[in-house]
Design an enzyme around this catalytic site. Sequence first.
Site, PDB file in Angstrom:
ATOM      1  N   ASN A 132      37.421 -30.502  27.177  1.00 37.83           N
ATOM      2  CA  ASN A 132      36.158 -29.875  26.774  1.00 37.83           C
ATOM      3  C   ASN A 132      36.515 -28.837  25.713  1.00 37.83           C
ATOM      4  OD1 ASN A 132      33.769 -28.512  26.512  1.00 37.83           O
ATOM      5  ND2 ASN A 132      33.555 -27.985  28.680  1.00 37.83           N
TER       6      ASN A 132
ATOM      7  N   ARG B  74      20.146 -16.136  26.875  1.00 36.13           N
ATOM      8  CA  ARG B  74      19.121 -16.880  26.121  1.00 36.13           C
ATOM      9  C   ARG B  74      17.737 -16.585  26.683  1.00 36.13           C
ATOM     10  NH1 ARG B  74      22.282 -22.146  27.030  1.00 36.13           N
ATOM     11  NH2 ARG B  74      23.993 -21.976  25.545  1.00 36.13           N
TER      12      ARG B  74
ATOM     13  N   HIS C 275      23.187 -30.355  29.909  1.00 31.80           N
ATOM     14  CA  HIS C 275      23.747 -30.333  31.278  1.00 31.80           C
ATOM     15  C   HIS C 275      23.544 -31.675  31.977  1.00 31.80           C
ATOM     16  CE1 HIS C 275      22.794 -25.729  31.428  1.00 31.80           C
ATOM     17  NE2 HIS C 275      24.068 -25.909  31.111  1.00 31.80           N
TER      18      HIS C 275
ATOM     19  N   GLU D  61      31.283 -31.787  36.723  1.00 35.43           N
ATOM     20  CA  GLU D  61      31.079 -32.538  35.484  1.00 35.43           C
ATOM     21  C   GLU D  61      32.365 -33.247  35.049  1.00 35.43           C
ATOM     22  OE1 GLU D  61      29.382 -28.684  34.529  1.00 35.43           O
ATOM     23  OE2 GLU D  61      28.205 -29.686  32.982  1.00 35.43           O
TER      24      GLU D  61
ATOM     25  N   ARG E 122      34.165 -34.209  26.605  1.00 36.21           N
ATOM     26  CA  ARG E 122      32.784 -33.754  26.723  1.00 36.21           C
ATOM     27  C   ARG E 122      32.240 -33.531  25.313  1.00 36.21           C
ATOM     28  NH1 ARG E 122      30.332 -27.916  27.962  1.00 36.21           N
ATOM     29  NH2 ARG E 122      28.182 -28.597  28.121  1.00 36.21           N
TER      30      ARG E 122
END
Length: 397
Positions: free
Chosen positions: A7, A241, A180, A384, A91
């Site tokens: 990743n 965010r 996600h 993940e 990823r």
Amino acid sequence: MKVLVVNAGSSSIKYQVFGMTDESVLAKGLVDRVGIPGTTLEHKPTGKDEVVIKKDLPDHTEGMKLVLEALVNAEYGIMKSMDEIGAVGHRVVHGGEAFASSVLIDTEVKKVIKDCYDIAPLHNPPNLMGIEACQALMPNVPHVAVFDTAFHQTMEPSSYLYALPYDVYEKYHVRRYGFHGTSHYFVSHRAAEMLGKPYEECKIITLHLGNGASMAAIEGGKVIDTTMGFTPLEGLVMGTRSGDIDPAIVFFLMEKLGMNAQEANNYFNKKAGMLGLSGVSNDLRDILEAANTGNERAQLSLEVYYNRVKGYIGKYMAELNGCDCLVFTAGVGENGYDVRESICKNLDFFGIKMDVEKNKVRGKEVDVSAADSKIKILVIPTNEELVIARDTLELSK
Ligand code: ADP
């Protein structure tokens, strides 16, 4: 066979090596500050002590080289030779509309990842850097891309279109994508197993609450709606965010604060959310602690956070026409039992009732619904990397 999962971010490379016979993690680690003075590699071989190596590295290729050296090191490595790695899974954040599942990486796939630079400028360029670094060092093994957007590609236009002139969708691909996806995929599958019901017959609402946060409504194994949109900025209130706001605020504040487009993008992604609202931190733990010791703004920010999540539970209950379970996952969802309790409070109209005592656990797979709850409430730690490793193995057979 061993699978390396990578990743790559703009200045970091996270990795895990899986032994696929039993899906065990053999090693994991992080190269931090790639291309910035003070690069470190934190390498954790399973069953051995963690090692930290400090060595300034100019780019991702040098960063990956250091990882591979650590993996074959006589003292703290986990294999004799790099040839033991049979495939590499990467990823990739944005696959646009091109990919609804993972793919073997070829020139065409790399072109699509590049074509998405425009809509994922922070993520796709470093993701491709990671791919190219690994391909240069391991040219003879298959490389697989696993996209954050792929699982959400089943959404209908009624969910993914914005009410904007249609030609901006056609010309610039402005639509909702969702992110996600790998996490929503993993926990929803596991939820179906825990429910003892075929996945294709389940209606599931997944809540991935981390520093970044998103929810998804899944029916018959297909995402029908999700909270993140064109970018990961939409939807829930997150660490830094804003999530959903009136878009007119952007123009208003650009004028008031004298920001250009790039500065405004940074403002709403990095300075807003729980950090901006609470004035305490982007970390929910700090905010919970501050609220517990009487910080009113911290308490207020938590109420805004809970309100947004509850609102989306209601929306998704309506879109799904009821559901089998809610699934909490990621840093906050797995560990913040007080957060889970506050979200599930007063949802008994929907048949959602939590057993608050059972709920007092962190980081464990557990059913926390009350015995008379019509809808199950599950906590499922996400994984993940395992999804990436499984897809990589499957596609490289
Ligand atoms: P990401 O991958 O988006 O960076 P994670 O899924 O790792 O985030 O989640 C990190 C967040 O989890 C932290 O910012 C912190 O707010 C939250 N977290 C971790 N432990 C707890 C806890 N016990 N209670 C509440 N929040 C927690």
